[in-house]
Design a protein around this motif. Structure first.
Motif: not given
Length: 297
Positions: A161-190
């Motif tokens: 069961l492959d865990r899905i993780c929030v991933v970011r560089a150490h420089e952004h470790a304490n920055t709220p996600l809403s203040e960072l650019t979200y990088i989206n990737h293509a995936a199947d519909l499910s």
């Protein structure tokens, strides 16, 4: 005719075009045309008709396709049976690997497999999981390493069961996600639906500050360069020097994606298949252990 001719005709049938078939077979159009003529002379009939839209198989050609497919299946079954009867692992194995697994792990895996079992003739395909699943259903592959939930009536070996993780560089470790650019990737519909669910639950779905890419590795490379954050599976995070946070939904359910090995029933117990399955399982355990150490740190 021999097995190369069987493959040639079936590639031509699949492509429906001399030029495309020649490219796939690494032949010139002239060499392909000559071989087709030689097959027709041997059989005493025309097997294809050239049209402005490509090629069509004659009724005799359709019969040739049907019988050669049957002959190829019989030859493959014979090789499998003979390899089982021998002490040394050998024979043929047709294996598929999802694209993202292939980019990160396939070269090392196949190198190790070939070192251990040099007499096995490997035929490797890499593609999107849904396309490999279709090829499995057609019988074109003996087994495939896939991601996601797709119906399968053959043997299925759970990999993780492959865990899905929030991933970011150490420089952004304490920055709220809403203040960072979200990088989206293509995936199947499910999987896309589950990503959208997680984003909604975390009030991030309407954020216009985003970049969309087609594959996981480009996504990860942008994260490494401090461009923003992403939701990525742990299988590609080995060696990542940044912050990794496994995700869960609002009800406490872990955000995971299934990885598994789907195998034809008649191939599950072939020695060459069992050997590859064991290597894949061991390799994944190593990757998960490495990622776990990063997460715990």
């Amino acid at each position: 005719m021999d097995e190369k001719d069987f493959a040639l005709l079936h590639t031509l049938r699949e492509c429906g075009n001399i030029t495309h078939a020649a490219d796939r077979l690494y032949l010139t159009q002239s060499a392909l045309s000559k071989r087709i003529k030689a097959i027709e002379r041997e059989l005493g009939c025309e097997v294809i008709i050239r049209t402005r839209k490509g090629v069509r198989f004659t009724p005799e050609g359709e019969l040739v396709i049907e019988r050669t497919a049957r002959a190829q299946r019989e030859l493959t079954a014979l090789r499998h049976e003979l390899s089982q009867a021998q002490g040394e692992i050998c024979g043929t194995l047709r294996a598929g690997f999802s694209v993202n697994y292939s980019i990160n792990h396939l070269p090392e895996l196949i190198a190790e497999y070939h070192r251990l079992y040099p007499r096995v003739q490997l035929e490797i395909a890499t593609d999107l999981s849904r396309n490999l699943h279709t090829r499995l259903q057609r019988g074109d592959l003996d087994l495939a390493v896939l991601r996601g939930d797709m119906p399968w009536d053959g043997a299925r070996i759970p990999l993780s069961l492959d865990r899905i993780c929030v991933v970011r560089a150490h420089e952004h470790a304490n920055t709220p996600l809403s203040e960072l650019t979200y990088i989206n990737h293509a995936a199947d519909l499910s999987h896309t639906a589950r990503i959208v669910r997680w984003l909604h639950e975390n009030n991030l779905a309407n954020d216009a500050n985003r970049i969309s890419v087609t594959d996981l590795n480009t996504c990860l490379e942008l994260v490494k360069r401090g461009i923003g954050w992403a939701l990525l599976p742990e299988i590609i995070l080995e060696g990542f020097d940044g912050r990794i946070e496994p995700c869960a939904f609002a009800n406490g359910e872990p955000f995971v994606r299934r990885m598994h090995i789907d195998c034809q029933k008649e191939c599950e117990y072939l020695p060459q298949a069992q050997a590859l399955i064991e290597l894949v399982q061991n390799r994944y355990d190593q990757v998960k252990s490495a990622v776990d150490s990063i997460v715990s740190a």
